[in-house]
Design an enzyme around this catalytic site. Structure first.
Site, mmCIF file in Angstrom:
data_model
loop_
_atom_site.group_PDB
_atom_site.id
_atom_site.type_symbol
_atom_site.label_atom_id
_atom_site.label_comp_id
_atom_site.label_asym_id
_atom_site.label_seq_id
_atom_site.Cartn_x
_atom_site.Cartn_y
_atom_site.Cartn_z
ATOM 1 N N GLY A 104 -60.057 16.224 -40.723
ATOM 2 C CA GLY A 104 -60.847 15.200 -40.035
ATOM 3 C C GLY A 104 -60.328 14.965 -38.641
ATOM 4 N N ASN A 105 -61.129 14.314 -37.831
ATOM 5 C CA ASN A 105 -60.808 14.064 -36.432
ATOM 6 C C ASN A 105 -59.609 13.115 -36.324
ATOM 7 O OD1 ASN A 105 -61.017 14.091 -33.665
ATOM 8 N ND2 ASN A 105 -63.201 13.575 -33.617
ATOM 9 N N GLY A 126 -58.788 8.642 -40.643
ATOM 10 C CA GLY A 126 -58.266 7.963 -41.836
ATOM 11 C C GLY A 126 -57.557 8.879 -42.811
ATOM 12 N N LYS A 127 -57.036 10.000 -42.312
ATOM 13 C CA LYS A 127 -56.370 10.967 -43.201
ATOM 14 C C LYS A 127 -55.114 10.377 -43.823
ATOM 15 C CE LYS A 127 -56.009 13.896 -39.963
ATOM 16 N NZ LYS A 127 -56.700 12.893 -39.093
ATOM 17 N N GLU A 148 -48.983 15.245 -42.301
ATOM 18 C CA GLU A 148 -48.887 16.009 -41.059
ATOM 19 C C GLU A 148 -47.513 15.746 -40.428
ATOM 20 O OE1 GLU A 148 -51.534 14.657 -37.901
ATOM 21 O OE2 GLU A 148 -52.503 16.608 -38.014
ATOM 22 N N GLN A 196 -48.845 23.860 -29.595
ATOM 23 C CA GLN A 196 -49.618 24.492 -30.680
ATOM 24 C C GLN A 196 -48.779 25.545 -31.398
ATOM 25 O OE1 GLN A 196 -52.112 23.553 -32.181
ATOM 26 N NE2 GLN A 196 -52.898 22.037 -30.752
ATOM 27 N N GLU A 207 -52.215 17.240 -45.337
ATOM 28 C CA GLU A 207 -52.927 16.635 -44.201
ATOM 29 C C GLU A 207 -53.079 17.715 -43.132
ATOM 30 O OE1 GLU A 207 -50.939 13.230 -42.579
ATOM 31 O OE2 GLU A 207 -52.600 12.724 -41.231
ATOM 32 N N GLU A 219 -51.392 8.988 -27.231
ATOM 33 C CA GLU A 219 -52.850 9.192 -27.185
ATOM 34 C C GLU A 219 -53.526 8.245 -26.200
ATOM 35 O OE1 GLU A 219 -53.034 10.508 -31.912
ATOM 36 O OE2 GLU A 219 -53.584 8.476 -31.273
HETATM 37 C C1 LIG Z 1 -53.133 21.476 -37.232
HETATM 38 C C2 LIG Z 1 -53.112 20.542 -36.075
HETATM 39 C C3 LIG Z 1 -52.941 19.164 -36.158
HETATM 40 C C4 LIG Z 1 -52.972 18.698 -34.817
HETATM 41 C C5 LIG Z 1 -52.854 17.421 -34.259
HETATM 42 N N1 LIG Z 1 -52.936 17.314 -32.908
HETATM 43 C C6 LIG Z 1 -52.757 15.980 -32.308
HETATM 44 C C7 LIG Z 1 -53.909 15.048 -32.591
HETATM 45 C C8 LIG Z 1 -53.254 13.690 -32.680
HETATM 46 O O1 LIG Z 1 -53.129 13.121 -31.375
HETATM 47 C C9 LIG Z 1 -51.842 13.989 -33.188
HETATM 48 C C10 LIG Z 1 -51.643 13.697 -34.658
HETATM 49 O O2 LIG Z 1 -52.629 14.290 -35.433
HETATM 50 O O3 LIG Z 1 -51.620 15.371 -32.938
HETATM 51 C C11 LIG Z 1 -53.121 18.423 -32.075
HETATM 52 O O4 LIG Z 1 -53.199 18.262 -30.859
HETATM 53 N N2 LIG Z 1 -53.215 19.667 -32.612
HETATM 54 C C12 LIG Z 1 -53.148 19.806 -33.973
HETATM 55 N N3 LIG Z 1 -53.221 20.911 -34.748
#
Ligand SMILES: Cc1cc2cn([C@H]3C[C@H](O)[C@@H](CO)O3)c(=O)nc2[nH]1
Length: 223
Positions: free
Chosen positions: A16-17, A21-22, A40, A69, A92, A160
């Site tokens: 989910g975005n 609410g994960k 996560e 990443q 998550e 954020e």
């Molecule tokens: C797998 C994955 C999760 C993830 C979360 N995020 C960011 C989004 C939120 O601001 C923060 C926590 O989810 O990390 C990201 O940039 N790239 C991601 N890749």
């Protein structure tokens, strides 16, 4: 029970975005001792030997989005291959949302260059060919960009603070393309929950998912 079976647990990927609410969803399943929760590893991303990669990614993406990443891919892979004796494993996000949502977004918005993108794709391809990434169900906490933008602001995670609405809107479309329209590989069937519902009303949606998520435990106990 000392189930020494070495078969992989029934693995559920919760997608989910940002702000969908994960974490709240996973916390709902803390009550079941037979469910292994893999949240996560955002705390690792916020503090790798004192370096806040999440903050650096948002504040200086040209320099740090690729590194971020890269590390996300490593930490998610560790979660995927982590063993558990429990019959059910709830994760998550996943290496799939890394690849099909976040890395795509970073390429399209110029946060990473094509050369960096191709290196990440090589890693994802190698991982698929050499590691069985267990996935038996995807739970998609489906939201609208307006709702998650408001929640993200309320939560006020410092890293954020500068994320614009458009970023969430684009991430929403990427999740829809992947999980609803099937434009990318989906490793398991998708259970869509209405995650726009606020906390007072979302329990009905959680109940709906419990049957799918906990079924393997019921089956195991009846065997
Ligand atoms: C797998 C994955 C999760 C993830 C979360 N995020 C960011 C989004 C939120 O601001 C923060 C926590 O989810 O990390 C990201 O940039 N790239 C991601 N890749």
């Amino acid at each position: 029970s000392f189930t020494s079976n070495n078969k992989a647990p029934y693995t559920v990927l919760v997608e989910g975005n940002i702000g969908s609410g994960k974490t709240t969803f996973l916390n709902h399943f803390k009550q079941f001792q037979d469910v292994c929760l893999m949240t996560e590893p955002v705390e690792n991303w916020r503090n790798l030997n004192g370096v806040n990669l999440l903050d650096l990614m948002y504040k200086n993406p040209d320099m740090w989005a690729m590194t971020f990443q890269n590390y996300v891919t490593l930490t998610m892979l560790k979660n995927h291959i982590k063993q558990t004796e429990k019959p059910v494993k709830l994760m998550e996000r996943s290496i799939y949302s890394a690849r099909y949502c976040f890395v795509e977004k970073m390429l399209s918005s110029g946060m990473i260059q094509p050369g960096m993108y191709h290196v990440l794709q090589e890693w994802y391809n190698f991982i698929y060919e050499h590691h069985k990434i267990q996935a038996d169900l995807i739970v998609y906490l489906r939201t609208s960009p307006e709702v998650v933008y408001e929640r993200m602001q309320e939560r006020a995670r410092s890293e954020e603070s500068c994320v614009p609405y458009q970023y969430l809107k684009d991430l929403h479309e990427l999740h829809e393309n992947w999980l609803i329209h099937g434009h990318h590989y989906r490793p398991a069937q998708v259970l869509v929950l209405d995650a726009n519902l606020d906390l007072d009303n979302i329990n009905a949606e959680y109940q709906r998912s419990e049957n799918s998520i906990l079924r393997p435990i019921v089956i195991e106990n009846t065997n």
